[in-house]
Design a protein around this motif. Structure first.
Motif, PDB file in Angstrom:
ATOM      1  N   ALA A   1      -1.854  -7.434  -9.346  1.00  0.00           N
ATOM      2  CA  ALA A   1      -3.248  -7.010  -9.420  1.00  0.00           C
ATOM      3  C   ALA A   1      -3.299  -5.542  -9.847  1.00  0.00           C
ATOM      4  N   MET A   2      -4.398  -5.178 -10.447  1.00  0.00           N
ATOM      5  CA  MET A   2      -4.564  -3.798 -10.925  1.00  0.00           C
ATOM      6  C   MET A   2      -5.855  -3.233 -10.349  1.00  0.00           C
ATOM      7  N   SER A   3      -5.894  -1.914 -10.260  1.00  0.00           N
ATOM      8  CA  SER A   3      -7.115  -1.208  -9.923  1.00  0.00           C
ATOM      9  C   SER A   3      -7.186  -0.009 -10.847  1.00  0.00           C
ATOM     10  N   ARG A   4      -8.269   0.747 -10.774  1.00  0.00           N
ATOM     11  CA  ARG A   4      -8.359   1.934 -11.609  1.00  0.00           C
ATOM     12  C   ARG A   4      -8.851   3.098 -10.782  1.00  0.00           C
ATOM     13  N   MET A   5      -8.493   4.292 -11.230  1.00  0.00           N
ATOM     14  CA  MET A   5      -8.971   5.515 -10.605  1.00  0.00           C
ATOM     15  C   MET A   5     -10.316   5.873 -11.216  1.00  0.00           C
ATOM     16  N   ARG A   6     -11.045   6.745 -10.578  1.00  0.00           N
ATOM     17  CA  ARG A   6     -12.281   7.258 -11.164  1.00  0.00           C
ATOM     18  C   ARG A   6     -11.944   8.010 -12.445  1.00  0.00           C
ATOM     19  N   PRO A   7     -12.827   7.927 -13.436  1.00  0.00           N
ATOM     20  CA  PRO A   7     -12.557   8.653 -14.685  1.00  0.00           C
ATOM     21  C   PRO A   7     -12.620  10.162 -14.478  1.00  0.00           C
ATOM     22  N   MET A   8     -11.839  10.867 -15.272  1.00  0.00           N
ATOM     23  CA  MET A   8     -11.835  12.317 -15.274  1.00  0.00           C
ATOM     24  C   MET A   8     -12.418  12.772 -16.610  1.00  0.00           C
ATOM     25  N   TYR A  43     -10.272   8.578 -23.801  1.00  0.00           N
ATOM     26  CA  TYR A  43     -11.348   8.400 -24.774  1.00  0.00           C
ATOM     27  C   TYR A  43     -11.797   9.779 -25.235  1.00  0.00           C
ATOM     28  N   TYR A  44     -11.809   9.993 -26.548  1.00  0.00           N
ATOM     29  CA  TYR A  44     -12.198  11.286 -27.119  1.00  0.00           C
ATOM     30  C   TYR A  44     -13.658  11.256 -27.552  1.00  0.00           C
ATOM     31  N   ALA A  45     -14.396  12.289 -27.189  1.00  0.00           N
ATOM     32  CA  ALA A  45     -15.822  12.402 -27.511  1.00  0.00           C
ATOM     33  C   ALA A  45     -16.046  13.709 -28.273  1.00  0.00           C
ATOM     34  N   ASN A  46     -15.415  13.840 -29.420  1.00  0.00           N
ATOM     35  CA  ASN A  46     -15.472  15.065 -30.209  1.00  0.00           C
ATOM     36  C   ASN A  46     -16.188  14.811 -31.525  1.00  0.00           C
ATOM     37  N   LYS A 116     -10.867  24.463 -31.558  1.00  0.00           N
ATOM     38  CA  LYS A 116     -12.225  24.474 -31.011  1.00  0.00           C
ATOM     39  C   LYS A 116     -12.228  23.651 -29.727  1.00  0.00           C
ATOM     40  N   PRO A 117     -13.281  23.751 -28.909  1.00  0.00           N
ATOM     41  CA  PRO A 117     -13.309  22.981 -27.656  1.00  0.00           C
ATOM     42  C   PRO A 117     -13.172  21.478 -27.909  1.00  0.00           C
ATOM     43  N   ARG A 118     -12.527  20.826 -26.956  1.00  0.00           N
ATOM     44  CA  ARG A 118     -12.208  19.405 -27.075  1.00  0.00           C
ATOM     45  C   ARG A 118     -12.700  18.683 -25.829  1.00  0.00           C
ATOM     46  N   TYR A 119     -13.224  17.468 -26.006  1.00  0.00           N
ATOM     47  CA  TYR A 119     -13.769  16.674 -24.900  1.00  0.00           C
ATOM     48  C   TYR A 119     -13.024  15.351 -24.797  1.00  0.00           C
ATOM     49  N   ALA A 120     -12.670  14.995 -23.564  1.00  0.00           N
ATOM     50  CA  ALA A 120     -11.952  13.742 -23.336  1.00  0.00           C
ATOM     51  C   ALA A 120     -12.303  13.193 -21.959  1.00  0.00           C
ATOM     52  N   THR A 121     -12.293  11.868 -21.851  1.00  0.00           N
ATOM     53  CA  THR A 121     -12.405  11.194 -20.563  1.00  0.00           C
ATOM     54  C   THR A 121     -11.126  10.394 -20.381  1.00  0.00           C
ATOM     55  N   THR A 122     -10.489  10.591 -19.237  1.00  0.00           N
ATOM     56  CA  THR A 122      -9.224   9.923 -18.947  1.00  0.00           C
ATOM     57  C   THR A 122      -9.390   9.041 -17.723  1.00  0.00           C
ATOM     58  N   MET A 123      -8.788   7.847 -17.796  1.00  0.00           N
ATOM     59  CA  MET A 123      -8.779   6.939 -16.661  1.00  0.00           C
ATOM     60  C   MET A 123      -7.374   6.366 -16.544  1.00  0.00           C
TER      61      MET A 123
END
Length: 133
Positions: A1-8, A43-46, A116-123
Motif C-alpha cells: 500500500a502507498m500513502s503520500r505526504m502533504r505537498p510542499m 510539478y513546475y509552475a514557471n 530568475k525565481p523558480r516555482y515548484a510543488t513537490t510531493m
C-alpha cells in the motif's frame, strides 16, 4: 500500500540551488536514515521559462545498489561518492512539467542555479508496510 505526504509548494530565488542528494537515504528499505519516501513527484509552475534560464534538476547514475551497505555518503548520493561524468540528464523546470523519479539511491539529483525565481510543488509517495499485500 502507498500513502503520500502533504505537498510542499516552494519559491526559489535567483541563484538558489540544492547540492547532490537523494530524498530517501537508506539501503534496501532499512536503516537509521530511512524516511519511507518511495517516489518523488515535482510539478513546475514557471511561466515563460526557457532552458536558458537554468534551474535544471540534474539526475545522476544510481549510487551503490539495493543490497550494498557501503559508505553512507554513497548511499545518500553524496558529492563525496560522485564520479566524474556520472550525470545522466538535465531537466529544465518548464511550466506545466511533471517529473517523477524514485526517491532512493536509484535517483541521486541536484538542482542547478537559476537566473530568475523558480516555482515548484513537490510531493513524496510513501511506502507503507500495513500488511495489506
Amino acid at each position: 500500500a502507498m500513502s503520500r505526504m502533504r505537498p510542499m509548494a516552494s519559491r526559489y530565488g535567483v541563484g538558489a540551488a540544492f547540492a547532490r542528494h537523494t530524498d530517501n537515504h537508506c539501503s534496501n528499505g532499512h536503516g537509521p536514515h530511512c524516511n519511507g519516501r518511495w517516489l518523488t513527484a515535482v510539478y513546475y509552475a514557471n511561466d515563460s521559462w526557457s532552458e536558458a534560464d537554468g534551474g535544471c534538476l540534474r539526475l545522476f547514475r544510481p549510487q551503490g545498489d539495493e543490497g550494498d551497505e557501503g559508505d553512507e555518503d554513497e548511499q545518500a548520493g553524496g558529492a563525496a561518492a560522485a564520479a566524474a561524468g556520472d550525470a545522466l540528464l538535465d531537466v529544465a523546470p518548464l511550466g506545466d512539467r511533471l517529473l517523477l523519479f524514485f526517491s532512493d539511491f536509484r535517483s541521486p539529483h541536484e538542482v542547478l542555479p537559476a537566473a530568475k525565481p523558480r516555482y515548484a510543488t513537490t510531493m513524496w509517495y510513501m511506502e507503507r508496510d500495513d500488511g495489506d499485500d
